[in-house]
Design a protein around this motif. Sequence first.
Motif, PDB file in Angstrom:
ATOM      1  N   UNK A 480      -1.478 -45.697 -65.082  1.00  0.00           N
ATOM      2  CA  UNK A 480      -1.730 -45.253 -66.413  1.00  0.00           C
ATOM      3  C   UNK A 480      -1.685 -43.993 -66.228  1.00  0.00           C
ATOM      4  N   UNK A 481      -0.668 -43.508 -65.404  1.00  0.00           N
ATOM      5  CA  UNK A 481      -1.104 -42.185 -65.302  1.00  0.00           C
ATOM      6  C   UNK A 481      -1.674 -41.378 -64.841  1.00  0.00           C
ATOM      7  N   UNK A 482      -2.839 -41.917 -64.805  1.00  0.00           N
ATOM      8  CA  UNK A 482      -4.595 -40.515 -65.205  1.00  0.00           C
ATOM      9  C   UNK A 482      -5.122 -41.051 -63.580  1.00  0.00           C
ATOM     10  N   UNK A 483      -4.723 -41.383 -62.561  1.00  0.00           N
ATOM     11  CA  UNK A 483      -5.198 -41.156 -60.723  1.00  0.00           C
ATOM     12  C   UNK A 483      -3.805 -41.130 -60.174  1.00  0.00           C
ATOM     13  N   UNK A 484      -3.306 -40.100 -59.781  1.00  0.00           N
ATOM     14  CA  UNK A 484      -2.017 -39.913 -59.283  1.00  0.00           C
ATOM     15  C   UNK A 484      -3.105 -38.982 -57.583  1.00  0.00           C
ATOM     16  N   UNK A 485      -1.993 -40.051 -56.868  1.00  0.00           N
ATOM     17  CA  UNK A 485      -1.316 -39.017 -55.964  1.00  0.00           C
ATOM     18  C   UNK A 485      -0.582 -38.708 -55.551  1.00  0.00           C
ATOM     19  N   UNK A 486      -1.118 -37.662 -55.033  1.00  0.00           N
ATOM     20  CA  UNK A 486       0.368 -36.393 -54.973  1.00  0.00           C
ATOM     21  C   UNK A 486       0.202 -35.992 -53.081  1.00  0.00           C
ATOM     22  N   UNK A 487       1.363 -35.254 -52.973  1.00  0.00           N
ATOM     23  CA  UNK A 487       1.949 -35.648 -51.165  1.00  0.00           C
ATOM     24  C   UNK A 487       2.888 -35.005 -51.199  1.00  0.00           C
ATOM     25  N   UNK A 547      -5.615 -35.667 -55.177  1.00  0.00           N
ATOM     26  CA  UNK A 547      -5.370 -36.634 -55.453  1.00  0.00           C
ATOM     27  C   UNK A 547      -6.268 -36.261 -56.961  1.00  0.00           C
ATOM     28  N   UNK A 548      -5.104 -36.479 -58.016  1.00  0.00           N
ATOM     29  CA  UNK A 548      -5.467 -35.559 -59.665  1.00  0.00           C
ATOM     30  C   UNK A 548      -5.945 -36.536 -60.310  1.00  0.00           C
ATOM     31  N   UNK A 549      -6.969 -36.657 -61.056  1.00  0.00           N
ATOM     32  CA  UNK A 549      -7.617 -37.209 -61.799  1.00  0.00           C
ATOM     33  C   UNK A 549      -8.089 -37.416 -63.032  1.00  0.00           C
ATOM     34  N   UNK A 550      -6.949 -37.769 -64.321  1.00  0.00           N
ATOM     35  CA  UNK A 550      -7.897 -36.966 -65.551  1.00  0.00           C
ATOM     36  C   UNK A 550      -9.259 -37.828 -66.296  1.00  0.00           C
ATOM     37  N   UNK A 555      -8.504 -33.232 -70.571  1.00  0.00           N
ATOM     38  CA  UNK A 555      -9.095 -32.220 -68.824  1.00  0.00           C
ATOM     39  C   UNK A 555      -8.840 -33.579 -67.949  1.00  0.00           C
ATOM     40  N   UNK A 556      -8.655 -33.096 -66.347  1.00  0.00           N
ATOM     41  CA  UNK A 556      -9.357 -33.201 -65.458  1.00  0.00           C
ATOM     42  C   UNK A 556     -10.105 -32.661 -64.212  1.00  0.00           C
ATOM     43  N   UNK A 557      -9.462 -33.761 -63.255  1.00  0.00           N
ATOM     44  CA  UNK A 557      -9.907 -32.884 -62.018  1.00  0.00           C
ATOM     45  C   UNK A 557      -8.882 -33.305 -60.807  1.00  0.00           C
ATOM     46  N   UNK A 585      -8.166 -29.279 -64.552  1.00  0.00           N
ATOM     47  CA  UNK A 585      -7.234 -29.192 -65.101  1.00  0.00           C
ATOM     48  C   UNK A 585      -7.048 -29.010 -66.519  1.00  0.00           C
ATOM     49  N   UNK A 586      -6.629 -28.775 -67.519  1.00  0.00           N
ATOM     50  CA  UNK A 586      -6.607 -29.033 -68.922  1.00  0.00           C
ATOM     51  C   UNK A 586      -4.972 -28.901 -68.878  1.00  0.00           C
ATOM     52  N   UNK A 587      -4.905 -30.397 -69.858  1.00  0.00           N
ATOM     53  CA  UNK A 587      -3.502 -30.800 -70.168  1.00  0.00           C
ATOM     54  C   UNK A 587      -3.204 -30.267 -71.779  1.00  0.00           C
ATOM     55  N   UNK A 588      -1.846 -29.590 -71.878  1.00  0.00           N
ATOM     56  CA  UNK A 588      -1.622 -29.093 -72.655  1.00  0.00           C
ATOM     57  C   UNK A 588       0.100 -29.302 -73.092  1.00  0.00           C
ATOM     58  N   UNK A 589       0.509 -29.287 -74.064  1.00  0.00           N
ATOM     59  CA  UNK A 589       2.145 -29.865 -74.613  1.00  0.00           C
ATOM     60  C   UNK A 589       3.173 -29.615 -73.428  1.00  0.00           C
TER      61      UNK A 589
END
Length: 620
Positions: A480-487, A547-550, A555-557, A585-589
Amino acid sequence: MRILALAILLPLLALPARAQAPTAPPGPPTPPAQAEPAIRLYEVTVVPTGDGALDAAIAAATRLVLLQERAPTDLPGILARARGDLERLRAALDSEGYFAGAAEVRVAGQDPAAVRFVPPPDDGTPIPVTIRATPGPRYRITRVAAPGAEGRPEAAALQDLVGEPARGANVVSAQQQLIERLLASGHPFAAVSARDVLVDHDRQAMEITLDTAPGPFATFANSTVSGTQRVDPGFLRRFTDRRLADRPYDPARLSRARADVTALGVFDSVRLDTGEALDPDGRLPVQLTVTERLRRAIGVNAAYETRFGATLGGFFEHRNLFGQAERLRIEAAATRLGAREANRFGYRIGPTLRVPALFGGAYGFAGSLFLLRERQDQSFDRDAVTGSFLLERRLNDRLVISTGPVFEVGRSGPARGELVANQVLGWQVQARWDSTDSLLNPRRGFRVTGTATPSYTFREGNPYLLLRATASTYFDVSGDGRSIVAVRGGYGNLLGVQAQDVPFSQRFFAGGGGSVRGYDFQSISPRDPRTRAKVGGSSLAEASAEWRQRIGANWGAVGFVDAGRVGGAAGGDAAWRLGVGVGVRYYTALGPFRADVALPLVRQQGSQGYGLYLGLGHAF
């Protein structure tokens, strides 16, 4: 005696009676005062089921838990909540595929629906409440059918759900996947008209039927444009049609076209809408609506760093030079102002011109010319004039290539060392592939950029090939886009020469926000064995994982680890350097605002013990 008594009484009765106030009739009795219902505290114990998803569904469903702190109540209220929770617990079990499961709630060890419920003593201690669910066997999906789309690959892909748990989320996912795949395959009006779910208790199975109406296949029609004032609408129409016209309908292609129009930099807002019906030619109408920005802009910026002093800069930008979104930007910046070493100041000044459409719109152009003075304590010093003049062509929705001459004329050398004259001429060839779903906040897909620059140094007379490549990919772990692993990975190499045979600006360094966080900018480098100065290398390797967690809506961490190594110099290879850190992270438009802090695992002499990084968008 009786006669005498009667004679005396009769005259008395004959006397007129004295007036008396009338007596009011008696009213209804006043009820006794009743005491307010006593608020009773209670303590809920949810017995774990062994299935984390089911436990989460139960916790989200039970009013006993949700309202315990928010809305205290009396004993009848507690019992009412307990009785209502039984139905909600049943729904939670079903949502996770446990259709044969059972649930019970006990209040003070008793059934809350019991006729002869014995109230626990009100001695100030919380009433114990226990919620227990027995899952039983988990049902599985045994069939997914899509009448109306039989035989289509979009429907065939649904068979991946066969054998999965019969969860409500999987039912919804099956419908969403079918619609998304039909839309992406060129069917703009695809829909599921009905959804039927059959649960077979004997077989502990679920069958899903999605009555599907794919609708007609369609390509994009030529666009119509509105809202332009100074930008040539014909140019904007051609620019959009090169990305959409006569191509199969795909929401992702539409989104990328909108992003490309926005990236022209001349519009405040961009809307790209499609029609509700096909045109007579069987194509889907496209309407582009824009609002233009001011043609000219002036800006200033300032920054301060305790070690290196102030940075002051400004720019002038013309966003529509000749009417077709040509952008001319002239910028200037002065660095290290007020630093302890007055002669370590730097500057950068020059123009950049971007032309989005040349030769009928098939090519774009980007050219720049800068006068530089750089003083970088961790890598090298440079006084130079640099330039690049690149033609760019988009081959398809994801692939862009560019090529053109690049040059540098000036002097460079180690930090605080002697500067040596150099002249470099090269021809750059670059390819960029991007299949991600967002420029600033990607959730899936990958990006690859590769650059090859055959070059020649006139002072040394050395031909060589400079290679650079970066790649990154993104995995939506939660779906659902709330937990992302980026490499991310990076590679660089100098072929045909040693590092000491080319100017410092052509060598490799690592460290900083776009490299190995936690280390100073360009501070990772081999050192001269005699002077211990950092001299750069002929090879580069970098890697990052994040690791990117909404958290909540905006907000995110993140948590990350970066690694880098520069080698191939005369002084020997530099060892691997690792940096670790966390961020918010603070998610904006526009995209996520980023704040990261990182620590080096190997402290380097002369470097800070941490790095702080701010910006718009993720690190990669």
